[in-house]
Scaffold this active site. Structure first.
Site, PDB file in Angstrom:
ATOM      1  N   HIS A 273       1.205 -47.185   0.072  1.00 18.67           N
ATOM      2  CA  HIS A 273       0.520 -45.915  -0.207  1.00 18.67           C
ATOM      3  C   HIS A 273       0.979 -44.865   0.782  1.00 18.67           C
ATOM      4  O   HIS A 273       1.043 -45.116   1.990  1.00 18.67           O
ATOM      5  CB  HIS A 273      -0.995 -46.087  -0.100  1.00 18.67           C
ATOM      6  CG  HIS A 273      -1.755 -44.790  -0.172  1.00 18.67           C
ATOM      7  ND1 HIS A 273      -2.584 -44.356   0.850  1.00 18.67           N
ATOM      8  CD2 HIS A 273      -1.792 -43.819  -1.124  1.00 18.67           C
ATOM      9  CE1 HIS A 273      -3.113 -43.192   0.517  1.00 18.67           C
ATOM     10  NE2 HIS A 273      -2.649 -42.840  -0.675  1.00 18.67           N
ATOM     11  N   SER A 274       1.319 -43.686   0.269  1.00 17.27           N
ATOM     12  CA  SER A 274       1.686 -42.551   1.102  1.00 17.27           C
ATOM     13  C   SER A 274       2.823 -42.934   2.050  1.00 17.27           C
ATOM     14  O   SER A 274       3.861 -43.408   1.607  1.00 17.27           O
ATOM     15  CB  SER A 274       0.446 -42.059   1.857  1.00 17.27           C
ATOM     16  OG  SER A 274       0.667 -40.815   2.473  1.00 17.27           O
ATOM     17  N   LEU A 275       2.643 -42.759   3.344  1.00 13.94           N
ATOM     18  CA  LEU A 275       3.678 -43.120   4.308  1.00 13.94           C
ATOM     19  C   LEU A 275       4.070 -44.589   4.197  1.00 13.94           C
ATOM     20  O   LEU A 275       5.189 -44.972   4.544  1.00 13.94           O
ATOM     21  CB  LEU A 275       3.181 -42.807   5.726  1.00 13.94           C
ATOM     22  CG  LEU A 275       4.142 -43.090   6.880  1.00 13.94           C
ATOM     23  CD1 LEU A 275       5.392 -42.226   6.774  1.00 13.94           C
ATOM     24  CD2 LEU A 275       3.444 -42.863   8.216  1.00 13.94           C
ATOM     25  N   LEU A 306       2.712 -45.442  -4.074  1.00 15.55           N
ATOM     26  CA  LEU A 306       1.651 -44.583  -4.596  1.00 15.55           C
ATOM     27  C   LEU A 306       1.554 -43.342  -3.724  1.00 15.55           C
ATOM     28  O   LEU A 306       1.246 -43.438  -2.536  1.00 15.55           O
ATOM     29  CB  LEU A 306       0.310 -45.316  -4.617  1.00 15.55           C
ATOM     30  CG  LEU A 306       0.247 -46.588  -5.464  1.00 15.55           C
ATOM     31  CD1 LEU A 306       0.246 -47.818  -4.555  1.00 15.55           C
ATOM     32  CD2 LEU A 306      -0.990 -46.607  -6.346  1.00 15.55           C
ATOM     33  N   SER A 308       3.804 -41.479  -2.335  1.00 10.96           N
ATOM     34  CA  SER A 308       4.626 -41.637  -1.135  1.00 10.96           C
ATOM     35  C   SER A 308       5.638 -40.501  -1.017  1.00 10.96           C
ATOM     36  O   SER A 308       6.324 -40.176  -1.995  1.00 10.96           O
ATOM     37  CB  SER A 308       5.368 -42.977  -1.168  1.00 10.96           C
ATOM     38  OG  SER A 308       4.472 -44.055  -1.095  1.00 10.96           O
TER      39      SER A 308
END
Length: 647
Positions: A273-275, A306, A308
């Site tokens: 997720h994200s980073l 997700l 990212s």
């Protein structure tokens, strides 16, 4: 009233605490009656539960020490988000922002005559910035609302200061974070394991923020009888996310090799997720280079990101954010996301991560899926989380005019549609491409400056997204009780291949790095170059979702109910990747690309000297944190003298 049950009686009481990334679960079971016959004197008086944040009120403004906030929810054990709720007493209740000295009270309704009632109470730490501090709390179960006001004297010698004044028929089972994350015992010990690695984002953690996703994936075990799902996450990167993608990725890679890998592991999947999407990418590259045997013995199945920032956030954020990233306000990570040349020569780290010889390992994955927020994500722009190339005209039609901000160029181009996604077979044979002229229109629009009003709106979007981590706008009651009333979330689901991409401009590859003093256009071109390299020889499934704020955390359901808008996304993820075999998951061209040897001047050998940026052991000073981690360290020094905060 049932015999033996007096008025205003405390049935259970416990005091405990949770640190960053920790949660506790209390499974409350009440036996209304036993046997086949219903007692004549049975009553259906409700039970009540109270959760109080017992942290001292003086700690409330000490934000960088905590914040000292709890999330808690109460639900029936058999509650399912896909079931329609008729009786209001069956609806779950929650409090996402329980401050110091505040209390949350919920009714445990006995509205049907049945032998047994079971409820689940989750209490989750909302601490973000400090590993040492804790939030203290107490939980009380009583047979009336008035009973919750009674003072209770605890025996401090008991574990966790538990005062179990249990009534006949009531039992409470307490589960810690370790208990909740414990891998279920396999039925067949000879089964190979499918290792699923969850990776959190910036200022986040795995154990609390990705707990819902973990439990939903485990529910798919019944559909995978020939393998054992083992879901894990690297916990030690919490509070370290400012130190850079390499720091995070190396830690994750070593955790997989040193602590998780053994002969029982047959498959592996990555969900970031994200980073975390970039962290897992670095870890995969690191493992492939330093431990080449791993992906020969373990079959890579799913690569999922997700929201990212795979292309960074260099050209879409407000100027004050760009300046903050460049100055290192959020540490090495911010500079890397800003595509700033740093410790790895004249190329940004995100460019190096897209090297063909390293990206080739992604071609071995059975599935590669990107989930991206169309709107309401002020942290990661759509173009970055979707690797830039999308059917934007179709998205505009689905959105009906909604945008992330009035100046967002993603919804201004005139792009010829690639086609709908009616089924997998249609996607597999889709040969249409993005119109080059329309793509130029889109790319040119990305350079346009916003007017002052639009800039203010964009800035507010970033600030609002950061604030929404703890103060997330919650769904209304109808969302939880009526699945049919929920708005469709998946607005675009399509397979993209390299041949779908428009041709690059003749000058695109003239230079590869954005240097000091060069224009914003250079960084924009760098994003396009990186995106094209990610598509080299591979197909990508791109799922664009329409979520209400806070979309960035809703997409993973950071908290079960306050981020419930993301339920359909998690359902889609589990169904598409863990509950069925996708016949087009590994197109032939991907397999061929993965099996090609990369000749790196030494007969196919990939010596570490070609990847010094990847494998070199860096001086710890290279991994510098930002203002948040620095302030948190100062706070930690202060709290070491105030043991009541941490003891």
């Amino acid at each position: 009233m049932e015999a033996g049950r007096s008025a205003d009686e405390v049935l259970y009481h416990n005091q405990s605490s949770v640190k960053l990334g920790e949660l506790e679960r209390y499974v409350i079971t009440y036996e209304l009656y036993q046997g086949d016959s219903i007692p004549a004197d049975i009553t259906l008086d409700s039970l009540w539960v109270k959760i109080k944040n017992t942290t001292k009120l003086s700690y409330k403004p000490a934000y960088l020490l905590g914040p000292f906030i709890l999330y808690c929810d109460v639900r029936a054990k058999d509650y399912e988000s896909s079931y329609k709720i008729i009786c209001s007493a069956d609806k779950p209740v929650f409090q996402s922002n329980l401050q110091a000295q505040q209390k949350f009270i919920a009714e445990l309704s006995l509205h049907h005559i049945k032998p047994r009632y079971v409820w689940i109470v989750d209490i989750v730490s909302q601490i973000l910035f400090n590993k040492e501090t804790k939030v203290t709390f107490e939980i009380v179960v009583g047979n009336s609302k008035a009973s919750l006001k009674r003072k209770i004297r605890c025996n401090d010698s008991l574990p966790d200061k538990a005062c179990n004044i249990l009534h006949t028929g009531l039992s409470v089972h307490r589960l810690t974070t370790a208990d909740i994350w414990k891998v279920p015992r396999p039925i067949d010990m000879s089964q190979k394991s499918h290792l699923v690695i969850l990776t959190h984002g910036f200022q986040s953690n795995v154990s609390a923020d990705m707990e819902y996703l973990m439990e939903e994936i485990y529910k798919a075990q019944m559909n995978n009888p020939n393998e054992r799902l083992v879901i894990k996450g690297y916990m030690k990167n919490a509070c370290e996310t400012e130190k850079g993608i390499k720091f995070l990725g190396v830690g994750l890679a070593n955790y997989i090799i040193d602590e998780l890998y053994d002969d029982s592991v047959g498959k592996i999947s990555f969900i970031g997720h994200s980073l975390g999407g970039l962290t897992q990418t670095f870890a995969i590259c690191y493992i492939k280079t330093k431990y080449p045997y791993f992906f020969k013995k373990v079959e890579p199945i799913n690569f999922i990101s997700l929201a990212s920032p795979l292309l960074g956030i260099a050209t879409s954020t407000p100027n004050y954010v760009k300046m903050s990233l460049s100055m290192g306000i959020i540490g090495t990570t911010g500079q890397e996301l800003g595509l700033k040349d740093g410790n790895y020569g004249d190329k940004p780290l995100l460019y190096l991560l897209s090297e063909e010889s390293l990206i080739s390992v992604l071609a071995r994955f059975k599935r590669r899926t990107l989930y991206a927020n169309a709107v309401n994500d002020g942290i990661v722009p759509l173009y970055s989380s979707s690797l830039l190339f999308l059917d934007y005209s179709q998205l505009l039609q689905k959105l009906g005019g909604q945008t992330t901000a009035p100046c967002d160029p993603l919804f201004q181009p005139e792009v010829s549609p690639i086609g709908e996604l009616p089924n997998h077979s249609d996607v597999a044979n889709d040969d249409d491409g993005i119109n080059a002229s329309s793509w130029n229109t889109f790319w040119k629009s990305k350079e346009n400056n916003c007017d002052k009003k639009s800039k203010r709106l964009m800035n507010a979007s970033v600030i609002k997204s950061m604030k929404s981590v703890l103060l997330s706008p919650c769904p209304d009651a109808k969302f939880f009780s009526d699945p049919d009333a929920r708005v469709a979330t998946i607005i675009h689901d399509k397979i993209y291949t390299e041949k779908n991409l428009p041709p690059p401009s003749p000058t695109l590859y003239e230079g590869t790095a954005a240097k000091e003093g060069e224009t914003r256009k250079t960084r924009k071109e760098m994003e396009e170059i990186i995106a094209r390299r990610w598509h080299k020889g591979m197909h990508w499934r791109k799922v664009v979702v329409l979520l209400k704020p806070d979309a960035h955390n809703n997409i993973i359901v950071r908290r079960r109910f306050s981020n419930a808008y993301g339920w359909p996304v998690v359902d889609h993820l589990v169904t598409a990747h863990f509950q069925r075999d996708d016949p087009i998951a590994s197109p032939m061209q991907d397999k061929q690309f993965a099996e090609e040897d990369i000749n790196m001047a030494t007969g196919g050998v990939e010596p570490n000297k070609f990847y010094s940026w990847l494998t070199k052991i860096e001086d710890p000073s290279v991994y510098h944190g930002g203002i948040v981690s620095t302030a948190s360290q100062l706070a930690s020094s202060w709290i070491s003298k105030h043991s009541s905060v941490t003891d």
